[in-house]
Scaffold this active site. Structure first.
Site, PDB file in Angstrom:
ATOM      1  N   HIS A 158       0.975  -1.334  -0.081  1.00  0.00           N
ATOM      2  CA  HIS A 158       0.025  -0.089  -0.100  1.00  0.00           C
ATOM      3  C   HIS A 158       0.739   1.340  -0.081  1.00  0.00           C
ATOM      4  O   HIS A 158       2.145   1.316   0.570  1.00  0.00           O
ATOM      5  CB  HIS A 158      -0.931  -0.097   1.277  1.00  0.00           C
ATOM      6  CG  HIS A 158      -1.911   0.810   1.237  1.00  0.00           C
ATOM      7  ND1 HIS A 158      -3.378   0.462   0.848  1.00  0.00           N
ATOM      8  CD2 HIS A 158      -2.005   2.289   1.491  1.00  0.00           C
ATOM      9  CE1 HIS A 158      -4.246   1.570   0.808  1.00  0.00           C
ATOM     10  NE2 HIS A 158      -3.528   2.695   1.119  1.00  0.00           N
ATOM     11  N   HIS A 183       2.607   4.097   1.018  1.00  0.00           N
ATOM     12  CA  HIS A 183       2.622   4.772   2.491  1.00  0.00           C
ATOM     13  C   HIS A 183       4.213   5.309   2.799  1.00  0.00           C
ATOM     14  O   HIS A 183       5.222   4.723   2.010  1.00  0.00           O
ATOM     15  CB  HIS A 183       2.306   3.908   3.554  1.00  0.00           C
ATOM     16  CG  HIS A 183       3.130   2.668   3.786  1.00  0.00           C
ATOM     17  ND1 HIS A 183       3.384   1.656   2.929  1.00  0.00           N
ATOM     18  CD2 HIS A 183       4.149   2.393   4.792  1.00  0.00           C
ATOM     19  CE1 HIS A 183       4.403   0.750   3.366  1.00  0.00           C
ATOM     20  NE2 HIS A 183       4.738   1.177   4.302  1.00  0.00           N
TER      21      HIS A 183
END
Length: 347
Positions: A167, A169
């Site tokens: 993801h 990030h």
């Protein structure tokens, strides 16, 4: 920007950052989490004079989960994650497996978007501006903690870098000491001031702009270049033209221009090796001045982006000279790297 503070089930702090002031965040973390147990310890190396964080609890951290079990996606459809709400813009929360904790500092996770399949380059200028606001806000809050000497915001992208969660990030490390890299820069800046009466970073930026061969992109308030002595095959340093020590002191004009400049640089990184290659792995690292160090005002805020990929299908490994003696050997002349990064500009 609206900032909403809440707590996760185990007591860790979570903060939502939203572009609209009327956004309501009331979701509760219903996971049956036990208390966070950390074993972070800072040990000082008497030979090198630096510090090492010992954090054995990180051996059990989440490692390459499938996309439908991603802990950084919103909680929805009966699946609970680190983010209790069913949607979000930007979220920051305390890492459940921190390298630094308590008197040894603090580690936070920054989720740039709820879109699991996106990258930072995809999020758009408004979202990138919100991430910049979150980085700035966290720097401000962490600077107020008595144990924190320096704040480091960064993004690791790609499995080749060592990323264990796909993801999009980044992370923020709040160190209880001045990091060795920053200490070296401060010493160099103090010596340059003593020798010339000028600021080292101002002179570096002036040289790069004057020579021009390594400049990749220049706006009204920012300039990006491959440094004269680049360590990595493709490495960009991004500086605000008006020198400031940290994110808190950026002016409004620089903040407004940053998203356009930064997103363009990331898009160029993804084009370096052609469409046939997987997305370019990179590290993007904010260098900020320590809060209480001697000569703090001599250090210039800047962002460094570099990749471990040196050409298609080949990585730059830190082998004997780099790992054993900290002497880098770069296979790509910085002028050639800058030329390539100019070639792949957005059309």
């Amino acid at each position: 920007m609206k900032k909403t503070l809440t707590r996760l089930a185990d007591g860790r702090e979570l903060i939502y950052y939203d572009s609209r002031d009327d956004t309501v965040r009331e979701a509760v973390d219903h996971r049956p989490l036990g208390p966070v147990a950390t074993s972070s310890e800072i040990r000082h190396d008497p030979l090198l004079g630096d510090a090492v964080a010992i954090a054995s609890h990180r051996q059990s951290r989440t490692y390459h989960p499938p996309a439908d079990e991603c802990p950084l996606c919103p909680s929805r459809d009966g699946r609970l994650s680190e983010i209790p709400d069913s949607s979000y813009e930007v979220v920051v929360f305390e890492n459940r497996f921190p390298s630094l904790a308590g008197d040894s500092g603090r580690c936070e996770v920054v989720c740039f978007t709820s879109d699991h399949d996106a990258s930072f380059a995809d999020i758009g200028e408004e979202q990138a501006a919100l991430v910049l606001a979150a980085w700035t806000d966290r720097t401000t809050d962490l600077a107020a903690l008595p144990q924190v000497e320096q704040v480091f915001a960064f993004e690791n992208r790609g499995e080749e870098i060592g990323v264990t969660l796909g993801h999009p990030h980044g992370q923020i490390y709040a160190y209880p000491f001045v990091t060795p890299r920053t200490d070296l820069m401060l010493r160099s800046a103090r010596a340059h001031r003593a020798d010339t009466g000028r600021n080292l970073f101002d002179d570096v930026v002036a040289r790069e702009r004057a020579e021009g061969t390594r400049v990749v992109l220049e706006g009204e308030h920012w300039v990006a270049f491959v440094p004269y002595a680049a360590h990595w095959p493709y490495e960009i340093h991004l500086y605000p033209k008006h020198r400031v020590p940290d994110l808190r002191t950026l002016d409004d004009a620089a903040r407004e221009e940053f998203p356009r400049i930064y997103l363009e640089l990331l898009k160029r990184f993804d084009r370096i090796f052609g469409d046939a290659e997987p997305p370019t792995p990179y590290i993007a690292a904010w260098h900020q001045a320590p809060f209480r160090a001697e000569g703090r005002d001599e250090l210039a805020l800047h962002l460094e982006i570099f990749t471990v990929r040196r050409t298609s299908g080949k990585l730059k490994f830190l082998a004997g000279s780099e790992s054993g003696m900290s002497v880098f050997i770069n296979d790509v002349p910085p002028e050639n790297a800058a030329g390539r990064l100019r070639e792949v500009a957005s059309k």
